[in-house]
Scaffold this active site. Structure first.
Site, short mmCIF file in Angstrom:
data_model
loop_
_atom_site.label_atom_id
_atom_site.label_comp_id
_atom_site.label_asym_id
_atom_site.label_seq_id
_atom_site.Cartn_x
_atom_site.Cartn_y
_atom_site.Cartn_z
N ASP A 67 -2.81 9.25 0.14
CA ASP A 67 -1.62 10.01 -0.26
C ASP A 67 -1.65 10.43 -1.73
OD1 ASP A 67 -1.33 7.19 -0.72
OD2 ASP A 67 0.80 7.46 -1.08
N ASP A 211 0.53 3.38 -8.12
CA ASP A 211 1.21 2.37 -7.31
C ASP A 211 0.94 0.99 -7.90
OD1 ASP A 211 1.62 4.61 -5.82
OD2 ASP A 211 0.73 3.84 -3.97
#
Length: 308
Positions: A67, A211
């Site tokens: 992603d 992240d």
């Protein structure tokens, strides 16, 4: 300098939000923009914006989850078809070069410009006359990095009235003074930049994280940042889930901003369980209870990087 969000969803796209990508627009400063992460569909998002791929200078990848990188081969190939002829540099973790070379070679993509991949494992990874970029490893399921973009201080504005008293008119002398050079006035005296320049303009700091779970490197990267972009995949009632999946909550992002003395916090990388902006409001409230100057990233929203 402003940050435009092209995708704010975590993991997979939804009807409301695309996966992660954001553009640091620096058209006044460099006449270019930089891209941070490039999830699938990013080039479609760029087509819906005012951005032009021909103006793309650097791409910064935080980590190699799909992603965040599946949009790269298509975007880089399309750049050739959209007038992109200037060199492009892609920065990211080890493995990025292999991913790009394999996908572009197998697809026989023709690139009409020079492109380079710079793999890194943190540290000071880029510097030029205007800006420097530092990176540190975060805490995620695979190697994930944050980027600290530091704009260098700029000379203050010229005092035109004072210049006029020295008989100087706009021209090359102005440029030399702005560059910090003294000039000869022709009467045996010199005019020094400090005589006609205002206070220097402090460079801005933008911190963009990949992240991550909460970790100490977040605080180091975000120290005194004018703008901090932090993932907020979940609300804090799902903190155990966030921990197990190596992500952060909105509350944890706010705590990091507070500890780092950041000036503004933008939350992004939202779980698909939060369908729209209305359902994201509780995340904003949660963060604002700790760090008031917090915003939610929205698709195609632009946030100016202020000199605080």
């Amino acid at each position: 300098m402003e940050l435009e969000f092209l995708g704010t969803n975590a993991g997979t796209p939804s009807l409301q939000r695309n996966v992660t990508s954001m553009a640091l627009r620096m058209f006044e400063e460099r006449r270019t923009f930089w891209l941070f992460d490039c999830g699938e569909g990013t080039q479609h998002q760029i087509l819906r914006s005012s951005l032009k791929l021909s103006k793309l200078e650097h791409i910064w990848i935080t980590h190699l989850h799909g992603d965040h990188i599946f949009g790269l081969p298509g975007l880089m190939s399309s750049r050739s078809n959209q007038g992109g002829t200037t060199p492009l540099t892609v920065f990211g973790p080890p493995g990025l070069k292999s991913f790009l070379e394999t996908s572009l070679n197998i697809s026989q993509s023709r690139m009409e410009y020079e492109w380079t991949v710079v793999e890194h494992e943190g540290g000071m990874i880029y510097e030029d006359d205007e800006v420097k970029v530092e990176s540190l490893k975060l805490e995620h399921r695979i190697d994930s990095y944050g980027y600290r973009v530091v704009e260098k201080d700029k000379a203050g504005s010229l005092d035109l009235k004072r210049l006029a008293t020295y008989g100087l008119k706009p021209g090359p002398a102005y440029g030399r003074l702005k560059r910090g050079e003294s000039i000869d006035l022709g009467n045996g005296k010199q005019l020094h930049p400090a005589d006609v320049l205002g206070a220097p303009k402090r460079g801005r700091i933008v911190t963009i994280l990949g992240d991550t779970r909460p970790c100490s490197n977040i605080i180091e990267l975000a120290q005194n940042a004018d703008l901090l972009v932090h993932e907020a995949t979940f609300m804090h009632d799902l903190q155990i889930t966030a921990h197990n999946y190596y992500h952060s909550t909105a509350l944890q992002a706010a705590e990091a901003a507070q500890l780092a003395n950041a000036k503004e916090l933008v939350l992004t990388h939202f779980s698909s369980r939060y369908k729209d902006m209305e359902q994201l409001q509780p995340l904003l409230v949660e963060a604002k209870n700790v760090f008031q100057n917090t915003l939610l990233a929205e698709e195609f929203s632009s946030i100016p990087v202020k000199r605080n």
